[in-house]
Motif scaffolding. Structure first.
Motif, PDB file in Angstrom:
ATOM      1  N   CYS A  76       0.854  -1.181   0.000  1.00  0.00           N
ATOM      2  CA  CYS A  76       0.000   0.000   0.000  1.00  0.00           C
ATOM      3  C   CYS A  76       0.894   1.237   0.000  1.00  0.00           C
ATOM      4  O   CYS A  76       1.800   1.363   0.839  1.00  0.00           O
ATOM      5  N   VAL A  77       0.655   2.137  -0.932  1.00  0.00           N
ATOM      6  CA  VAL A  77       1.520   3.318  -1.090  1.00  0.00           C
ATOM      7  C   VAL A  77       1.562   4.130   0.206  1.00  0.00           C
ATOM      8  O   VAL A  77       2.622   4.635   0.603  1.00  0.00           O
ATOM      9  N   ASP A  78       0.433   4.224   0.875  1.00  0.00           N
ATOM     10  CA  ASP A  78       0.369   5.048   2.089  1.00  0.00           C
ATOM     11  C   ASP A  78       1.234   4.484   3.217  1.00  0.00           C
ATOM     12  O   ASP A  78       1.622   5.205   4.120  1.00  0.00           O
ATOM     13  N   ASN A  79       1.511   3.205   3.154  1.00  0.00           N
ATOM     14  CA  ASN A  79       2.298   2.595   4.225  1.00  0.00           C
ATOM     15  C   ASN A  79       3.798   2.590   3.953  1.00  0.00           C
ATOM     16  O   ASN A  79       4.558   1.938   4.660  1.00  0.00           O
ATOM     17  N   ILE A  80       4.202   3.294   2.902  1.00  0.00           N
ATOM     18  CA  ILE A  80       5.643   3.380   2.628  1.00  0.00           C
ATOM     19  C   ILE A  80       6.120   4.730   3.178  1.00  0.00           C
ATOM     20  O   ILE A  80       5.643   5.788   2.741  1.00  0.00           O
ATOM     21  N   LEU A  81       7.047   4.683   4.107  1.00  0.00           N
ATOM     22  CA  LEU A  81       7.558   5.938   4.689  1.00  0.00           C
ATOM     23  C   LEU A  81       8.672   6.488   3.805  1.00  0.00           C
ATOM     24  O   LEU A  81       9.684   5.838   3.592  1.00  0.00           O
TER      25      LEU A  81
END
Ligand SMILES: Nc1nc2c(ncn2[C@@H]2O[C@H](COP(=O)(O)OP(=O)(O)OP(=O)(O)O)[C@@H](O)[C@H]2O)c(=O)[nH]1
Length: 537
Positions: free
Chosen positions: A530-535
């Motif tokens: 998930c893109v949002d979970n990549i810091l």
């Protein structure tokens, strides 16, 4: 004179003609017609574009004409009609074969042979031979135009042409709804399998495990069922291929493989396509896409029939009322049916290796399988997907595709563009290959977590939900100095998806990766990136 040759050469010796020399006064372009020209070498597979979408114009063979002939004898003054019927035209048939893996062997126009004309002595004309074209396993057929009877009233739909049969997608089980569509009778005839394939046999119903099931219930109707997400629900899909219009120029575009002009133009047009009219999923399956026309009636048959029908219709009492025109119309062979189709490859592999150029995808494919793709230290070495078989000890086998490198903006046709994003759609599991060493030692590359984010964003831009497939991450080039530290940082920044540290060159970490792929394929694990979970910074 033969004995002289014999004497000079001796018994059992053969005089070989020396090759003719070209006289010097002939132009260099001159060549002897009887000397076979040297064939040019075929371009290596890597240099040829993979054709995974193909437009096809098909036409069944015309029926042969019926014959008008009379057999006279001394006892029969007027003669008896003995003209034979015309032969039926050939059909155009698509045959599913594992010997081909894309549509590059196909011609855009497929015409079956015309039936032979009938002759005297009541001899029927020969049947026109069928035109059989081989298509790869997993070919989906979309209907652009054809006889209206081809799929009329089918209310088809936005059946997603990209859905992969048996995808490891356990979450969607609830959101899936069964739809069924009535396709009219002639479609049933059209889609009838000529062989006794379990999917398309006339009596056999729904034996297939795949999404699209074509069952032949009553002769008057064919039922097509499929599993489909609930979101799209329109009865007929209007497609616009917007991507072709975005023609951005960029340095990377220079390397882009040229699209087939003809296909490009066609795709630009807006057209109503009936998606997934049929699908070929097993080798040996056959489907008739254009039927041959019936042969015309010879006067031996037509006279009998037409006498009846004419007297019945017009109240004519005598068979002699038959006029020549009527006879001629019966004798003419019927034209074959025509259709325009789009063939699409539904799946090219189980696992797609996705990554930026130079991430080491081809090297990894070589480490995982027996495939030996070209490896180079420059970007875009891979221009078409390479496919290898990943074999396990229990004879389980998984197809892995090394997909050409993606760059930022690929969804807008940058780099190798859309064609290659399409290849990704045709895989079940995504293996993101990142280069741990890309930003090490002052190199200008992108750190792996940014590579991941860019890749996932590109997939999402191209097609929403594409990055939602079961995924894993391959952290490649772990052997490079300082890569260990980057790997730990990557693990901190991306947590939902398993990360496998690998050195493809030395084949380190490959067994663990194979086991991870297996778990995703058989569904015992499910991870999505998930893109949002990549810091990122
Ligand atoms: N040190 C090291 N180098 C690697 C490793 N894997 C690949 N390379 C090198 O990285 C370079 C690129 O490898 P490729 O396998 O061609 O990369 P690719 O991702 O297929 O590249 P494209 O075809 O451009 O998409 C080559 O010079 C490889 O030798 C690895 O594990 N360690």
């Amino acid at each position: 004179m033969w004995w002289r040759w014999h004497q000079t050469l001796g018994p059992g010796r053969v005089l070989l003609r020396s090759p003719c020399r070209k006289p010097p006064w002939l132009p260099s372009s001159f060549s002897y017609s009887d000397v076979p020209k040297k064939k040019g070498k075929l371009a290596p597979l890597q240099e040829r574009r993979m054709v995974d979408r193909f437009r096809l114009w098909t036409k069944g063979g015309e029926g042969g004409n019926g014959c008008c002939s009379y057999r006279r004898s001394r006892t029969d003054r007027y003669g008896r009609p003995d003209g034979g019927n015309g032969g039926r035209g050939g059909d155009v048939i698509l045959e599913c074969s594992s010997a081909v893996w894309d549509f590059s062997n196909l011609q855009h126009h497929l015409n079956a042979q015309r039936g032979g004309n009938g002759t005297s002595k009541s001899k029927a004309g020969s049947r026109g031979s069928d035109k059989v074209a081989q298509v790869p396993v997993g070919t989906v057929i979309h209907l652009v135009s054809g006889e209206t009877s081809y799929a009329e009233n089918s209310s088809i739909t936005s059946l997603d042409p990209w859905e992969i049969p048996g995808a490891v997608d356990t979450d969607t089980a609830n959101s899936v709804q069964q739809k069924s569509v009535k396709v009219n009778a002639s479609c049933s005839a059209l889609m009838k399998d000529l062989h006794t394939s379990p999917l398309y046999s006339e009596d056999d119903v729904n034996k297939s495990q795949h999404d699209v099931k074509i069952s032949f219930g009553s002769p008057a109707s064919t039922e097509v069922e499929w599993d489909k997400d609930t979101e799209d629900d329109e009865p007929c899909c209007k497609t616009t291929y917007e991507e072709i219009k975005d023609d951005q120029t960029d340095d990377a575009n220079e390397i882009r493989v040229e699209e087939d002009e003809e296909v490009m133009k066609e795709e630009e047009e807006e057209e109503v396509v009936r998606y997934s009219v049929a699908e070929l999923t097993q080798p040996g399956q056959r489907i008739i896409v254009a039927r041959g026309g019936e042969g015309g009636l010879g006067n031996a048959t037509s006279k009998k029939d037409s006498r009846k029908s004419v007297s019945y219709c017009n109240g004519a009492s005598s068979p002699e009322t038959l006029d020549g025109e009527y006879q001629t119309s019966l004798a003419a062979g019927r034209p074959g049916s025509e259709s325009v189709l789009i063939l699409e490859l539904k799946s090219i592999a189980d696992v797609g290796l996705i990554g930026m150029p130079n991430a080491g995808k081809s090297t990894l494919l070589g480490a995982l399988s027996m495939a030996r793709p070209t490896v180079g230290h420059y970007a875009f070495t891979t221009l078409r997907p390479n496919i290898g078989n990943l074999n396990y000890e229990d004879f389980f086998s998984v197809k892995v595709a090394d997909i050409p490198g993606l760059i930022k903006g690929a969804h807008a046709n940058r780099g190798l563009g859309h064609a290659f994003l399409r290849h990704i759609e045709r895989t079940r599991v995504l293996a993101y290959v990142v280069d741990l060493a890309a930003a090490l030692d002052g190199r200008k590359g992108i750190p792996p977590w940014e590579q991941l984010r860019d890749l996932a964003l590109e997939l999402e831009h191209h097609r929403e939900g594409l990055s939602n497939r079961p995924s894993l991450i391959v952290a490649n080039k772990i052997d490079e100095e300082g890569a260990e530290h980057v790997f730990q940082e990557l693990e901190r920044r991306v947590q939902d998806v398993p990360i496998f540290p690998v050195c493809s060159v030395l084949q380190e970490g490959v067994p663990e990766l194979k086991a991870g792929i297996r778990r995703l394929i058989d569904g015992s694990e499910l991870h999505r990136l998930c893109v949002d979970n990549i810091l990122t910074d």
